[in-house]
Design a protein around this motif. Structure first.
Motif, PDB file in Angstrom:
ATOM      1  N   VAL A   1      -4.116  15.123  -6.612  1.00  0.00           N
ATOM      2  CA  VAL A   1      -4.118  14.439  -5.582  1.00  0.00           C
ATOM      3  C   VAL A   1      -3.841  13.491  -5.102  1.00  0.00           C
ATOM      4  O   VAL A   1      -3.578  13.600  -4.349  1.00  0.00           O
ATOM      5  CB  VAL A   1      -5.461  13.897  -5.887  1.00  0.00           C
ATOM      6  CG1 VAL A   1      -6.288  15.375  -5.960  1.00  0.00           C
ATOM      7  CG2 VAL A   1      -6.752  12.836  -6.512  1.00  0.00           C
ATOM      8  N   ASP A   2      -2.499  12.252  -5.951  1.00  0.00           N
ATOM      9  CA  ASP A   2      -1.918  12.395  -5.700  1.00  0.00           C
ATOM     10  C   ASP A   2      -0.835  12.212  -6.789  1.00  0.00           C
ATOM     11  O   ASP A   2      -1.677  11.370  -8.091  1.00  0.00           O
ATOM     12  CB  ASP A   2      -2.527  10.371  -6.080  1.00  0.00           C
ATOM     13  CG  ASP A   2      -1.803   8.992  -5.494  1.00  0.00           C
ATOM     14  OD1 ASP A   2      -1.585   8.355  -5.707  1.00  0.00           O
ATOM     15  OD2 ASP A   2      -0.725   9.709  -5.022  1.00  0.00           O
TER      16      ASP A   2
ATOM     17  N   TYR B   1      -5.581  13.398 -10.732  1.00  0.00           N
ATOM     18  CA  TYR B   1      -6.533  14.512 -11.094  1.00  0.00           C
ATOM     19  C   TYR B   1      -8.438  14.525 -10.812  1.00  0.00           C
ATOM     20  O   TYR B   1      -8.413  13.252 -10.803  1.00  0.00           O
ATOM     21  CB  TYR B   1      -6.476  15.094 -12.698  1.00  0.00           C
ATOM     22  CG  TYR B   1      -5.343  15.393 -12.144  1.00  0.00           C
ATOM     23  CD1 TYR B   1      -4.219  14.907 -13.376  1.00  0.00           C
ATOM     24  CD2 TYR B   1      -4.562  17.308 -11.916  1.00  0.00           C
ATOM     25  CE1 TYR B   1      -3.355  15.704 -13.539  1.00  0.00           C
ATOM     26  CE2 TYR B   1      -3.709  17.981 -12.151  1.00  0.00           C
ATOM     27  CZ  TYR B   1      -2.715  16.893 -13.133  1.00  0.00           C
ATOM     28  OH  TYR B   1      -1.443  17.743 -13.516  1.00  0.00           O
ATOM     29  N   GLU B   2      -8.277  14.817  -9.250  1.00  0.00           N
ATOM     30  CA  GLU B   2      -9.982  15.341  -9.587  1.00  0.00           C
ATOM     31  C   GLU B   2     -10.062  16.603  -9.805  1.00  0.00           C
ATOM     32  O   GLU B   2      -9.620  17.771  -9.367  1.00  0.00           O
ATOM     33  CB  GLU B   2     -10.066  15.112  -7.912  1.00  0.00           C
ATOM     34  CG  GLU B   2     -10.273  13.479  -7.714  1.00  0.00           C
ATOM     35  CD  GLU B   2     -11.294  12.687  -8.305  1.00  0.00           C
ATOM     36  OE1 GLU B   2     -11.957  13.284  -8.615  1.00  0.00           O
ATOM     37  OE2 GLU B   2     -10.470  11.254  -8.052  1.00  0.00           O
TER      38      GLU B   2
ATOM     39  N   GLU C   1      -6.884  19.097  -9.981  1.00  0.00           N
ATOM     40  CA  GLU C   1      -6.778  19.160  -8.856  1.00  0.00           C
ATOM     41  C   GLU C   1      -5.988  18.279  -9.011  1.00  0.00           C
ATOM     42  O   GLU C   1      -6.459  17.034  -9.048  1.00  0.00           O
ATOM     43  CB  GLU C   1      -6.645  19.606  -7.250  1.00  0.00           C
ATOM     44  CG  GLU C   1      -6.102  19.476  -6.169  1.00  0.00           C
ATOM     45  CD  GLU C   1      -6.854  19.498  -5.103  1.00  0.00           C
ATOM     46  OE1 GLU C   1      -8.065  19.804  -5.174  1.00  0.00           O
ATOM     47  OE2 GLU C   1      -6.317  18.922  -4.193  1.00  0.00           O
TER      48      GLU C   1
END
Lengths: 115, 113
Positions: free
Chosen positions: B55-56, B49-50, B53
């Protein structure tokens, strides 16, 4: 193909002696980072040392140093003056490129320090 | 400064039951990771998470695993239903930003019987 290879499942060292834990890596990226983590029996992964691919000097953190040989793609961890508390699993890890933030770990080396 | 906190430390459940793990990252760390560590192996990334969100999540088995990070701070990882092969240690980690070292919690050891 293995990205991170740690060929020593286990190592023994006497207290106060130095020990080298081997790590080789495989990447086609020019920019990457190499990490070593310690995992004692409590389970937590403890960050030890970091080497960037563009760093010209070998990283050192107290009793830990990283012997970085770029052409051989090796990043061995050297622990000087071993202590009983150094007994743990040690993992080498790599982060590739400047965009991906995924750490790829090796299978680890179990170090046992004896008196 | 408090480190990454995970709970529970240990969990034993019967197969087909649901289970959830909780992680509180280091204050101010925007990046949060969930890793899976099988016995005798190094950790493998499940999701990153970023802030809030994901993200991967390419390694997350989405048929039974889910994760969320509400408000970009705490995160939960859920398995429903659990299978015998899910027995492992689930590690949470956080970092201040990309390309800085990640700090790990003590993990949750899951045993599915």
């Amino acid at each position: 193909a293995q990205k991170i290879t740690q060929t020593q499942p286990g190592m023994f060292v006497q207290e106060k002696e130095a020990v080298t834990l081997d790590c080789t890596y495989d990447t086609s990226d020019q920019s990457y980072g190499l990490f070593w983590y310690k995992q004692p029996s409590s389970g937590e992964m403890i960050f030890l040392i970091y080497q960037g691919s563009y760093d010209e000097q070998n990283a050192t953190e107290g009793r830990y140093s990283l012997n970085f040989q770029k052409a051989r793609k090796s990043a061995n961890l050297v622990i000087s003056a071993s202590q009983l508390g150094d007994s743990a699993m040690y993992f080498c890890a790599m982060r590739e490129g400047r965009i991906t933030d995924k750490l790829i770990f090796g299978t680890g080396t179990r170090l046992q320090v004896f008196p | 400064e408090a480190g990454v906190v995970q709970s529970p430390r240990y969990k034993i459940i019967e197969k087909k039951q649901p289970v959830a793990f909780w992680c509180n990252p280091i204050s101010g760390h925007n990046t949060l990771y969930w890793y899976l560590q099988n016995l005798g192996q190094g950790p493998e990334l499940l999701i990153r998470y970023e802030n809030e969100e994901a993200v991967d999540d390419s390694q997350l088995p989405k048929d039974r695993f889910s994760a969320e990070r509400l408000k970009g701070v705490d995160s939960t990882l859920k398995i429903q239903p659990a299978e015998l092969g899910d027995s492992a240690v689930y590690l949470c980690a956080s970092s201040q930003s990309m390309n800085t070292e990640a700090f790990f919690g003590q993990g949750t050891r899951l045993t599915v019987v």
